[in-house]
Scaffold this active site. Structure first.
Site, mmCIF file in Angstrom:
data_model
loop_
_atom_site.group_PDB
_atom_site.id
_atom_site.type_symbol
_atom_site.label_atom_id
_atom_site.label_comp_id
_atom_site.label_asym_id
_atom_site.label_seq_id
_atom_site.Cartn_x
_atom_site.Cartn_y
_atom_site.Cartn_z
ATOM 1 N N ALA A 168 0.586 -1.050 -0.079
ATOM 2 C CA ALA A 168 0.067 0.022 -0.005
ATOM 3 C C ALA A 168 1.033 1.167 -0.127
ATOM 4 C CB ALA A 168 -0.958 0.143 1.199
ATOM 5 N N GLY B 52 2.123 1.520 -3.543
ATOM 6 C CA GLY B 52 0.831 2.016 -4.381
ATOM 7 C C GLY B 52 0.222 3.422 -4.239
ATOM 8 N N ASP B 53 0.325 3.608 -2.990
ATOM 9 C CA ASP B 53 -0.108 5.393 -2.547
ATOM 10 C C ASP B 53 0.759 6.208 -3.629
ATOM 11 O OD1 ASP B 53 -1.151 7.285 -1.267
ATOM 12 O OD2 ASP B 53 0.794 7.542 -0.302
ATOM 13 N N ALA B 54 2.102 6.111 -3.627
ATOM 14 C CA ALA B 54 3.076 6.836 -4.296
ATOM 15 C C ALA B 54 2.595 6.694 -5.923
ATOM 16 C CB ALA B 54 4.540 6.472 -4.231
ATOM 17 N N GLU C 43 -0.482 8.052 -6.908
ATOM 18 C CA GLU C 43 -0.633 9.556 -6.750
ATOM 19 C C GLU C 43 -0.006 10.091 -8.297
ATOM 20 O OE1 GLU C 43 -0.945 13.402 -5.413
ATOM 21 O OE2 GLU C 43 -1.657 11.505 -4.070
#
Length: 135
Positions: A13, A16-18, A21
């Protein structure tokens, strides 16, 4: 080499967040959105926990994901971060974490084609539900 299949869901996660974004920022610039305030506001409409949870529900309801991807979502949703979400409820936060884990999973496996499919589907779902971002 990182083994994404064995990696902790919260680490997936985190990645995945980066990655997500970056996709969203590129998408907004590509649509001609260049004013900082507008970029921030529109970007948030895609990357918020609430938006990501909507995407997860849609992907599951439409059978868009493979069994393997659904397993990654379950792992991500069940991961315990030990933090309390600030602006949302725990269930929404967990679904958001699950979505980010799925994005990180495909990124680390270098599944670029499938990653693109999932992210572009997410963008389409959110633009449709919010009436688009062409304003």
């Amino acid at each position: 080499m990182i083994d994404a299949k064995q990696l902790n869901s919260l680490a997936l996660a985190y990645m995945g967040d980066a990655v997500y974004e970056q996709y969203i920022r590129y998408h907004l610039l590509q649509k001609g959105k260049v004013r900082p305030n507008q970029l921030h506001r529109l970007g948030t409409s895609f990357v918020s926990a609430k938006a990501q949870a909507k995407v997860v529900y849609h992907l599951l309801e439409t059978a868009f994901l493979t069994e393997e991807e659904e397993a990654v979502l379950r792992r991500g949703r069940n991961a315990n971060s030990g933090t309390v979400p600030k602006n949302t409820d725990v269930q929404t936060y967990r679904h958001s974490t699950a979505f980010e884990a799925l994005i990180g999973y495909h990124h680390l496996l270098n599944n670029r084609e499938r990653l693109d499919e999932i992210v572009y589907k997410a963008i389409a779902v959110l633009e449709e539900q919010e009436g688009g971002t062409s304003s």
